[in-house]
Write a protein that holds these residues in place. Structure first.
Motif, PDB file in Angstrom:
ATOM      1  N   UNK A   1       0.797  -1.214   0.000  1.00 18.61           N
ATOM      2  CA  UNK A   1       0.000   0.000   0.000  1.00 18.61           C
ATOM      3  C   UNK A   1       0.832   1.267   0.000  1.00 18.61           C
ATOM      4  N   UNK A   2       0.145   2.405   0.128  1.00 17.15           N
ATOM      5  CA  UNK A   2       0.849   3.692   0.092  1.00 17.15           C
ATOM      6  C   UNK A   2       0.110   4.742   0.904  1.00 17.15           C
ATOM      7  N   UNK A   3       0.851   5.818   1.203  1.00 19.93           N
ATOM      8  CA  UNK A   3       0.313   7.004   1.872  1.00 19.93           C
ATOM      9  C   UNK A   3       0.516   8.180   0.931  1.00 19.93           C
ATOM     10  N   UNK A   4      -0.549   8.939   0.677  1.00 19.09           N
ATOM     11  CA  UNK A   4      -0.471  10.049  -0.267  1.00 19.09           C
ATOM     12  C   UNK A   4      -0.996  11.317   0.388  1.00 19.09           C
ATOM     13  N   UNK A   5      -0.184  12.383   0.337  1.00 19.20           N
ATOM     14  CA  UNK A   5      -0.577  13.679   0.855  1.00 19.20           C
ATOM     15  C   UNK A   5      -0.981  14.588  -0.299  1.00 19.20           C
ATOM     16  N   UNK A   6      -2.030  15.343  -0.103  1.00 10.29           N
ATOM     17  CA  UNK A   6      -2.571  16.217  -1.144  1.00 10.29           C
ATOM     18  C   UNK A   6      -1.506  17.176  -1.680  1.00 10.29           C
ATOM     19  N   UNK A   7      -1.444  17.288  -3.014  1.00  7.82           N
ATOM     20  CA  UNK A   7      -0.523  18.194  -3.712  1.00  7.82           C
ATOM     21  C   UNK A   7       0.940  17.778  -3.582  1.00  7.82           C
ATOM     22  N   UNK A   8       1.210  16.565  -3.156  1.00  5.62           N
ATOM     23  CA  UNK A   8       2.593  16.104  -3.025  1.00  5.62           C
ATOM     24  C   UNK A   8       2.763  14.764  -3.753  1.00  5.62           C
ATOM     25  N   UNK A   9       3.945  14.523  -4.315  1.00  2.13           N
ATOM     26  CA  UNK A   9       4.174  13.262  -5.013  1.00  2.13           C
ATOM     27  C   UNK A   9       4.003  12.062  -4.096  1.00  2.13           C
ATOM     28  N   UNK A  10       3.623  10.943  -4.664  1.00  8.69           N
ATOM     29  CA  UNK A  10       3.463   9.709  -3.908  1.00  8.69           C
ATOM     30  C   UNK A  10       4.769   9.366  -3.197  1.00  8.69           C
ATOM     31  N   UNK A  11       4.680   9.091  -1.912  1.00  9.32           N
ATOM     32  CA  UNK A  11       5.863   8.741  -1.134  1.00  9.32           C
ATOM     33  C   UNK A  11       6.513   9.908  -0.423  1.00  9.32           C
ATOM     34  N   UNK A  12       6.170  11.142  -0.819  1.00 10.95           N
ATOM     35  CA  UNK A  12       6.748  12.309  -0.153  1.00 10.95           C
ATOM     36  C   UNK A  12       5.945  12.659   1.091  1.00 10.95           C
ATOM     37  N   UNK A  13       6.628  12.893   2.206  1.00  7.33           N
ATOM     38  CA  UNK A  13       5.964  13.246   3.459  1.00  7.33           C
ATOM     39  C   UNK A  13       6.271  14.713   3.770  1.00  7.33           C
ATOM     40  N   UNK A  14       5.316  15.605   3.564  1.00  3.80           N
ATOM     41  CA  UNK A  14       5.548  17.042   3.787  1.00  3.80           C
ATOM     42  C   UNK A  14       5.493  17.382   5.273  1.00  3.80           C
ATOM     43  N   UNK A  15       6.565  17.088   5.985  1.00  2.00           N
ATOM     44  CA  UNK A  15       6.548  17.216   7.440  1.00  2.00           C
ATOM     45  C   UNK A  15       6.308  18.644   7.917  1.00  2.00           C
ATOM     46  N   UNK A  16       6.635  19.631   7.082  1.00  2.16           N
ATOM     47  CA  UNK A  16       6.423  21.018   7.489  1.00  2.16           C
ATOM     48  C   UNK A  16       4.940  21.387   7.501  1.00  2.16           C
TER      49      UNK A  16
END
Length: 313
Positions: free
Chosen positions: A59-74
């Motif tokens: 599976x995967x985790x996807x954040x809005x407006x960010x590439x798959x796999x990228x975690x926008x910690x800010x």
């Protein structure tokens, strides 16, 4: 409503032990979603996969407006179950340090920190070290650190643990206000009364798999059958013979009759036996706490699960 976080088909195995399997859900802008389950169900593993503390096997985790796999910690705020502030650091320095880690403007962070310290009744504690604070005060400081940078997604793991009732109410109000301002919130807690008061949707895991997924109203309609509380000395055997009663719990002069699903209350009341001793009678739906216990103990194992408001077998 804009989706901020998508979790799709998440699976994780440790030493041949399947911890979570096929976990899928979304958290939307301005929504408070609860992720629930008994200890060992897989909640913390799911959260750690979302945060990138560990990575899923499937599976995967996807954040809005960010590439798959990228975690926008800010843009993510995180209050972990295990609190972890530096004890010898002063309160304001700690908050500003956490803001700096998120690339948030320090002048703005200082202003917001002072506002939060006042809101949480911590005025004058800016120069106190963390070790001087009570457990509840320390938790308030860590909460401020989790939201100081105005995150798009806020993950709260047991936020009410260790707080007195007044502080719990303050946290509840703040969480609701953040959602009203557009923050997407994923909340994990064992305090079902607080979950029921603040959350819009529920996602429950049991033994690593989904057992409930729906809005609070959907879950209530599906699982929250009616119960009738009767005050008066009655023989349990008499009450168990009442139509549509699934089980009876008796404590002294008080009996609770748990009713079958879809029972028509006005018609049911007419079928109560004349010999019942009734000094007081109330009817309401079972609480989220009772639903949690029922699902965790397998009482609703055959009722299916929710997905987008639709029942699945």
């Amino acid at each position: 409503m804009q989706t901020i976080l998508t979790v799709e088909g998440l699976g994780k195995t440790f030493k041949h032990n399947r911890i979570i399997q096929d976990i899928s859900f979304e958290v939307r802008k301005g929504e408070i979603m609860a992720i629930l389950g008994p200890n060992g169900a897989g909640k913390s593993t799911t959260i750690r996969n979302i945060m990138g503390i560990m990575y899923p096997d499937e599976g995967f985790v996807k954040f809005h407006h960010h590439p798959l796999g990228e975690i926008p910690r800010h843009t993510i705020g995180y209050l972990p179950e295990e609190r972890g502030l530096y004890k010898n650091v002063k309160v304001m320095e700690m908050i500003l340090y956490l803001a700096e880690l998120k690339d948030y403007p320090l002048r703005k962070a200082r202003r917001r920190a002072l506002e939060y310290l006042e809101k949480f009744k911590l005025e004058g504690k800016e120069k106190a070290s963390i070790e001087e604070l009570s457990k509840g005060m320390g938790q308030k400081v860590q909460f401020i650190g989790a939201v100081i940078h105005e995150p798009d997604l806020l993950i709260l793991d047991e936020p009410f643990s260790g707080l007195d009732p007044v502080s719990q109410e303050v946290f509840k109000q703040e969480i609701t206000e953040l959602a009203d301002q557009g923050t997407a919130i994923l909340l994990s807690s064992h305090q079902m009364n607080m979950v029921e008061e603040v959350c819009d949707r529920l996602f429950m895991i049991h033994q690593g798999t989904k057992v409930i997924d729906g809005t609070l109203e959907e879950v209530k309609n599906k699982y929250a059958n009616f119960k009738c509380t009767v005050k008066g000395r009655n023989d349990a055997a008499l009450l168990e013979q009442v139509p549509s009663v699934q089980r009876v719990e008796t404590n002294g002069d008080t009996s609770i009759l748990y009713l079958a699903q879809d029972v028509h209350i006005p018609s049911w009341l007419k079928r109560l036996p004349d010999e019942m001793n009734v000094s007081e009678l109330t009817i309401d739906r079972i609480s989220l706490h009772e639903i949690f216990i029922d699902v965790a103990t397998g009482r609703h194992a055959g009722n299916g699960t929710f997905e987008g408001g639709r029942e699945r077998g």
